[in-house]
Design a protein around this motif. Structure first.
Motif, PDB file in Angstrom:
ATOM      1  N   UNK A  82      34.968  12.406 -20.283  1.00 50.51           N
ATOM      2  CA  UNK A  82      34.118  13.359 -19.553  1.00 50.51           C
ATOM      3  C   UNK A  82      34.919  14.089 -18.483  1.00 50.51           C
ATOM      4  N   UNK A  83      35.728  13.342 -17.725  1.00 49.21           N
ATOM      5  CA  UNK A  83      36.509  13.968 -16.671  1.00 49.21           C
ATOM      6  C   UNK A  83      37.621  14.845 -17.233  1.00 49.21           C
ATOM      7  N   UNK A  84      38.183  14.475 -18.373  1.00 47.72           N
ATOM      8  CA  UNK A  84      39.231  15.298 -18.970  1.00 47.72           C
ATOM      9  C   UNK A  84      38.658  16.625 -19.461  1.00 47.72           C
ATOM     10  N   UNK A  85      37.517  16.583 -20.146  1.00 46.94           N
ATOM     11  CA  UNK A  85      36.874  17.821 -20.584  1.00 46.94           C
ATOM     12  C   UNK A  85      36.520  18.688 -19.376  1.00 46.94           C
ATOM     13  N   UNK A  86      35.983  18.040 -18.330  1.00 50.62           N
ATOM     14  CA  UNK A  86      35.634  18.764 -17.113  1.00 50.62           C
ATOM     15  C   UNK A  86      36.866  19.426 -16.497  1.00 50.62           C
ATOM     16  N   UNK A  87      37.979  18.700 -16.445  1.00 51.72           N
ATOM     17  CA  UNK A  87      39.200  19.241 -15.846  1.00 51.72           C
ATOM     18  C   UNK A  87      39.707  20.450 -16.617  1.00 51.72           C
ATOM     19  N   UNK A  88      39.653  20.368 -17.937  1.00 48.60           N
ATOM     20  CA  UNK A  88      40.146  21.468 -18.775  1.00 48.60           C
ATOM     21  C   UNK A  88      39.257  22.707 -18.650  1.00 48.60           C
ATOM     22  N   UNK A  89      37.943  22.487 -18.598  1.00 48.61           N
ATOM     23  CA  UNK A  89      36.998  23.603 -18.592  1.00 48.61           C
ATOM     24  C   UNK A  89      36.696  24.146 -17.202  1.00 48.61           C
ATOM     25  N   UNK A  90      37.170  23.455 -16.152  1.00 51.44           N
ATOM     26  CA  UNK A  90      36.835  23.889 -14.795  1.00 51.44           C
ATOM     27  C   UNK A  90      38.066  23.993 -13.907  1.00 51.44           C
ATOM     28  N   UNK A  91      39.116  24.589 -14.457  1.00 53.69           N
ATOM     29  CA  UNK A  91      40.292  24.869 -13.634  1.00 53.69           C
ATOM     30  C   UNK A  91      39.926  25.953 -12.629  1.00 53.69           C
ATOM     31  N   UNK A  92      40.242  25.698 -11.355  1.00 48.98           N
ATOM     32  CA  UNK A  92      39.751  26.587 -10.301  1.00 48.98           C
ATOM     33  C   UNK A  92      40.878  26.973  -9.347  1.00 48.98           C
ATOM     34  N   UNK A  93      40.709  28.099  -8.660  1.00 49.48           N
ATOM     35  CA  UNK A  93      41.710  28.490  -7.667  1.00 49.48           C
ATOM     36  C   UNK A  93      41.658  27.583  -6.444  1.00 49.48           C
ATOM     37  N   UNK A  94      42.726  27.562  -5.703  1.00 51.76           N
ATOM     38  CA  UNK A  94      42.805  26.764  -4.488  1.00 51.76           C
ATOM     39  C   UNK A  94      41.694  27.163  -3.534  1.00 51.76           C
ATOM     40  N   UNK A  95      41.060  26.171  -2.940  1.00 55.02           N
ATOM     41  CA  UNK A  95      39.985  26.424  -1.986  1.00 55.02           C
ATOM     42  C   UNK A  95      38.604  26.272  -2.569  1.00 55.02           C
ATOM     43  N   UNK A  96      38.483  26.339  -3.893  1.00 52.23           N
ATOM     44  CA  UNK A  96      37.176  26.152  -4.530  1.00 52.23           C
ATOM     45  C   UNK A  96      36.839  24.665  -4.590  1.00 52.23           C
ATOM     46  N   UNK A  97      35.566  24.351  -4.503  1.00 52.38           N
ATOM     47  CA  UNK A  97      35.137  22.956  -4.562  1.00 52.38           C
ATOM     48  C   UNK A  97      35.354  22.400  -5.968  1.00 52.38           C
ATOM     49  N   UNK A  98      36.026  21.251  -6.081  1.00 51.86           N
ATOM     50  CA  UNK A  98      36.249  20.666  -7.408  1.00 51.86           C
ATOM     51  C   UNK A  98      34.940  20.215  -8.038  1.00 51.86           C
ATOM     52  N   UNK A  99      34.916  20.231  -9.345  1.00 55.03           N
ATOM     53  CA  UNK A  99      33.781  19.691 -10.089  1.00 55.03           C
ATOM     54  C   UNK A  99      34.067  18.243 -10.438  1.00 55.03           C
ATOM     55  N   UNK A 100      33.042  17.560 -10.919  1.00 52.07           N
ATOM     56  CA  UNK A 100      33.215  16.207 -11.428  1.00 52.07           C
ATOM     57  C   UNK A 100      32.110  15.928 -12.443  1.00 52.07           C
ATOM     58  N   UNK A 101      32.021  14.698 -12.918  1.00 56.95           N
ATOM     59  CA  UNK A 101      31.127  14.391 -14.035  1.00 56.95           C
ATOM     60  C   UNK A 101      29.657  14.646 -13.685  1.00 56.95           C
ATOM     61  N   UNK A 102      28.917  15.072 -14.687  1.00 52.19           N
ATOM     62  CA  UNK A 102      27.478  15.318 -14.528  1.00 52.19           C
ATOM     63  C   UNK A 102      26.714  14.003 -14.383  1.00 52.19           C
ATOM     64  N   UNK A 103      27.114  13.008 -15.172  1.00 52.40           N
ATOM     65  CA  UNK A 103      26.429  11.724 -15.137  1.00 52.40           C
ATOM     66  C   UNK A 103      25.172  11.724 -15.992  1.00 52.40           C
ATOM     67  N   UNK A 104      24.643  10.541 -16.273  1.00 52.84           N
ATOM     68  CA  UNK A 104      23.509  10.430 -17.191  1.00 52.84           C
ATOM     69  C   UNK A 104      22.136  10.448 -16.540  1.00 52.84           C
ATOM     70  N   UNK A 105      22.065  10.620 -15.202  1.00 50.42           N
ATOM     71  CA  UNK A 105      20.789  10.430 -14.520  1.00 50.42           C
ATOM     72  C   UNK A 105      20.166  11.704 -13.959  1.00 50.42           C
ATOM     73  N   UNK A 106      20.721  12.862 -14.310  1.00 54.52           N
ATOM     74  CA  UNK A 106      20.080  14.096 -13.864  1.00 54.52           C
ATOM     75  C   UNK A 106      18.774  14.299 -14.618  1.00 54.52           C
ATOM     76  N   UNK A 107      17.783  14.871 -13.913  1.00 48.38           N
ATOM     77  CA  UNK A 107      16.486  15.177 -14.522  1.00 48.38           C
ATOM     78  C   UNK A 107      16.146  16.628 -14.210  1.00 48.38           C
ATOM     79  N   UNK A 108      15.879  17.404 -15.232  1.00 43.46           N
ATOM     80  CA  UNK A 108      15.464  18.797 -15.014  1.00 43.46           C
ATOM     81  C   UNK A 108      14.053  18.833 -14.427  1.00 43.46           C
ATOM     82  N   UNK A 109      13.791  19.874 -13.642  1.00 42.60           N
ATOM     83  CA  UNK A 109      12.444  20.092 -13.141  1.00 42.60           C
ATOM     84  C   UNK A 109      12.124  19.454 -11.820  1.00 42.60           C
ATOM     85  N   UNK A 110      13.133  18.990 -11.091  1.00 40.31           N
ATOM     86  CA  UNK A 110      12.858  18.428  -9.761  1.00 40.31           C
ATOM     87  C   UNK A 110      12.203  19.495  -8.890  1.00 40.31           C
TER      88      UNK A 110
END
Length: 279
Positions: A82-110
């Protein structure tokens, strides 16, 4: 390629059976999958018994999945995929907030909440003020950014793990920034917790001598028109599992000093300040 299956040319024979009208990306992925999978089997000289165990493991992983639990996400997480896919797909310029794993506990519609709302609906845990700004890469505040936040409770469980114990939407909420890009809401100082380890993934971790714990963190998904969505966490500085996060999700720029207030009406409560910078 035609021909019968042989060990020496297994990849060529299998990939040679692919049709000619397969979408290019699918063909690329499947050819590589076959090549790497066959290379792995040859490298370790996998036995029939071991391959049978692998099939049993994958079968049990699927059988334990439900609407509230996604064991395959856990498997992807603990293997670092998960983190490797995230790293490849979310390469960002310096100063941008890094991304990380989504995780299995998000719920839509909060539910969307007003700024300053307390998302801890069960009233348990150490109260914490989360505040900061949503900015672009040049430091300009972003108006109308939508912040979706979720975290565990004081015992280390998400509400979907305890639907008969926790109130629905406990420690979850959605907020929208004004012209100053500022956000602030109350929740609890998160606690470290083990990923669900009563299933196949937990058994695998035990067999290979790994613990199932994640360091204390709060999840954020930040979306704003014209900007790339950000999925990330903030982590509690000093947590003992920061360097051993079982899903490899920690990045240094996401570690936050949680400050305990020692005067005024918020004495004893915590404050976590963090600015999210979007691309």
């Amino acid at each position: 390629m035609s021909g019968y299956f042989e060990e020496s040319k297994s990849v060529e024979v299998v990939n040679g059976r692919m049709g000619t009208d397969v979408p290019e990306r699918l063909a690329t992925v499947m050819r590589a999958l076959v090549a790497h999978l066959h290379a792995f089997v040859k490298d370790v000289e996998l036995t029939e018994e071991e391959w049978g165990k692998a099939i049993e493991f994958l079968t049990s992983t699927g059988q334990i999945c439900s609407g509230e639990r996604q064991e395959f996400i856990l498997l992807s997480d603990v293997l670092g995929v998960s983190m490797l896919v995230d790293a490849i797909q979310n390469r960002k310029p310096k100063g941008a907030t890094p991304s990380t794993v989504f995780g299995p506990f998000h719920v839509e519609g909060a539910p969307e909440r007003p700024m300053g709302f307390d998302i801890s609906l069960d009233g348990k845990g150490e109260r914490c003020l989360f505040e900061g700004r949503i900015l672009d890469i040049d430091g300009t505040p972003i108006e109308g950014a939508v912040i979706d936040v979720w975290s565990d409770n004081a015992e280390g469980f998400y509400d979907v793990q305890q639907p008969d114990i926790q109130p629905k939407w406990n420690n979850r909420g959605v907020f929208k920034t004004g012209p100053d890009g500022r956000y602030w809401f109350y929740g609890i100082k998160p606690v470290s917790y083990p990923i669900p380890d009563d299933g196949p993934v937990g058994q695998m971790l035990g067999h290979i001598g790994r613990h199932p714990f994640r360091p204390a963190h709060t999840h954020f998904r930040v979306v704003a028109e014209g900007y790339k969505p950000l999925i990330t966490h903030t982590f509690v500085a000093g947590d003992p599992y920061l360097e051993g996060d079982t899903v490899f999700g920690v990045k240094g720029d996401l570690i936050v000093d949680f400050v305990q207030e020692d005067e005024g009406e918020r004495t004893g409560e915590w404050t976590a300040r963090f600015d999210f910078v979007l691309v």
